[in-house]
Design an enzyme around this catalytic site. Structure first.
Site: not given
Length: 194
Positions: A84, A170, A172
């Site tokens: 990001c 993202h 994660e």
């Protein structure tokens, strides 16, 4: 310590994002030693790490009050993954452009990925990922290739020679269906760590 006994280690450079500790947890799930470090860390203090991950963050990389960093951080020669804000930092630093996106993306989006990209190795051409951004990379720097797109933005870029990748989403978080596999591909296939 003999090289064959050395534990792989990744520095997670905290750009102020809400998911920095989630990145840390996910990489530890992959049995990699991690440490969260501040963005303004002197580049020389990162010598002991094998790779870097630049986290997301709430600011704009082109703003007058953009977070300061040691330029040597991004020219260390270490494998890097920018997430990001981290991707936008990489793009701007190496000569690409970042601007307010034509449309902000918040929530789960479908991206189309390049199957030849090391980051997306073994994955289907379409992936569901969590986007959370208003700014976007609008042109990638020389040496980088666009490796994923959403309907409205460049979703990933890669410089295979320098082992630098950036993602606008993202990986994660659980809402990114194959995010852990992407992180594993970064660790093993791009950074060359075990």
């Amino acid at each position: 310590m003999p090289e064959h006994n050395r534990v792989s280690s990744i520095a997670i450079v905290d750009c102020g994002g809400q998911y920095t500790k989630v990145i840390d947890r996910r990489l530890r799930e992959l049995q990699v030693h991690t440490e969260i470090v501040p963005l303004d860390i002197p580049a020389g203090e990162l010598e002991r790490f094998d790779a870097l991950v630049l986290s997301g963050g709430p600011g704009s990389v082109y703003a007058a009050d953009a977070l300061p960093y040691d330029p040597g951080l991004l020219t260390s020669g270490k494998p890097m993954l920018g997430i990001c804000y981290g991707m936008q930092m990489l793009a701007r630093h190496f000569g690409g452009t970042v601007s307010r996106g034509e449309r902000a993306e918040y929530g789960v989006e479908t991206i189309t990925v390049d199957p030849d990209s090391e980051l997306f190795f073994g994955l289907e051409p379409e992936q569901q990922v969590l986007m959370s951004h208003g700014d976007s990379v609008t042109s990638v720097p020389d040496g980088f290739a666009v490796t994923a797109r959403s309907a409205h933005a460049i979703a990933a870029m890669e410089d295979a020679g320098r082992r630098i990748v950036g993602v606008q989403f993202h990986p994660e978080v659980d809402l990114s269906d194959n995010g852990l596999k992407m992180l594993l591909n970064f660790v093993e296939r791009i950074a060359g760590l075990s």
